[in-house]
Design a protein around this motif. Sequence first.
Motif, PDB file in Angstrom:
ATOM      1  N   ALA A 156       3.097   1.318   4.729  1.00 14.17           N
ATOM      2  CA  ALA A 156       3.469   0.121   3.969  1.00 14.17           C
ATOM      3  C   ALA A 156       2.704   0.050   2.655  1.00 14.17           C
ATOM      4  CB  ALA A 156       3.203  -1.130   4.805  1.00 14.17           C
ATOM      5  N   HIS A 296       9.100  -2.165   2.710  1.00 16.79           N
ATOM      6  CA  HIS A 296       7.923  -2.493   1.908  1.00 16.79           C
ATOM      7  C   HIS A 296       8.040  -1.964   0.481  1.00 16.79           C
ATOM      8  CE1 HIS A 296       6.314  -3.202   5.967  1.00 16.79           C
ATOM      9  NE2 HIS A 296       5.530  -4.058   5.359  1.00 16.79           N
ATOM     10  N   PRO A 303       9.238  -8.011   3.167  1.00 18.60           N
ATOM     11  CA  PRO A 303       9.891  -6.781   3.642  1.00 18.60           C
ATOM     12  C   PRO A 303      10.967  -7.004   4.694  1.00 18.60           C
ATOM     13  CG  PRO A 303       7.646  -6.929   4.476  1.00 18.60           C
ATOM     14  CD  PRO A 303       7.781  -7.994   3.432  1.00 18.60           C
TER      15      PRO A 303
END
Length: 378
Positions: A156, A296, A303
């Motif tokens: 991420a 992300h 997200p």
Amino acid sequence: MGAEVKIWNPVEVAEQASHNYVSKIHPSQLTIDPSLELPHMTPLVLNMCKDMFKAWADLDDSCFAVEKISGGITNLLLKVSVKQENCIEEIITIRLYGPNTEYIIDRQRELQATKFITAAGFGAKWLGIFGNGMVQSFINAQTLSPSDMREPKLAAKIAKQLKRFHYVEIPSSKEPQLWNDVWKFFEKASVLEFDDSEIRKTYETISFKEIHDEIVELKGLCDLLKSPVIFAHNDLLSGNIMINYEEDKLYFIDYEYASYNYRGYDIGNHFAEYAGFDCDFDLYPNINEQYHFFRHYLQPERPHEVPEKDLEALYVEANTFSLASHVFWALWGVIQAKMSPIEFDYLGYFFLRYKEYKRQKEKYFLLARTYLTGCKNK
């Protein structure tokens, strides 16, 4: 709407870099042989440092400590620590270009990009150049391993950082470089001559006619996907990502191949690097891991609000362009087999990457064509 992404002004960052460093540091024409053992290399490093950093010119050699950080398959990184009478320690990083790497790397393009990327806060600060390398500030961080990149929290972070990276503005041609570079590599790789008879025999088994036709077909399909053109790293493997866990800071380093390019290529190439130099493509991220990354990347602040259609579109884009990554680095391997003095099975690397291209071609061509057909019918 997603979070606002700041577009870096190249004039501002260049002025900032100039204000901070140019008055203190001067380019050097001196060179350092990267093939030397560290004890023999150290005096050359010290001479270069004293030549570039005028404040260090009169320091005794005992004030300097030189150590190797890493030696990749194209560069050598050195850490230089300098202690002065006031007990203040300064640390810099020296990157020595590998021998003959100018044959495959556009050093002027790299230098232009590095100045602006580092001033925009994505890695070590760029400090200057010497005869066969560059000097940057030292990053107190550790490089990732291929397995680190698939860890969800780190994936991420990488996705969010890559989104920011893609918005850097570089004062250069905004033409995507992928196919220009692929064809340059193809032309160089297809006319090599090897003195070693075994290597020559292996090289002669490569069908460059087949590769030519594959490139033409692949480019035609990729063009239909209309991947956005952004400023891309183009070599986002684990060794080019560093993290300081205490400060929770992630860095992208080494911009040798950075250029304006297709978004799908930069992401697809990153996914291919999950396999590492051993090319264990069983580690290539599955659809759930990729969707986690896409969420992300597309909407860093929210997200879980990314529409399914956007995830599907980027999945098709990234995986189709991952095929181009295999072709690019396969050809790179052939050239390096001739040019690099580093002991690495570059020709074997060609076969591993090209074999993976052929293994995945039918799957991702079908994926892209089915997606494009669906788009036309909507």
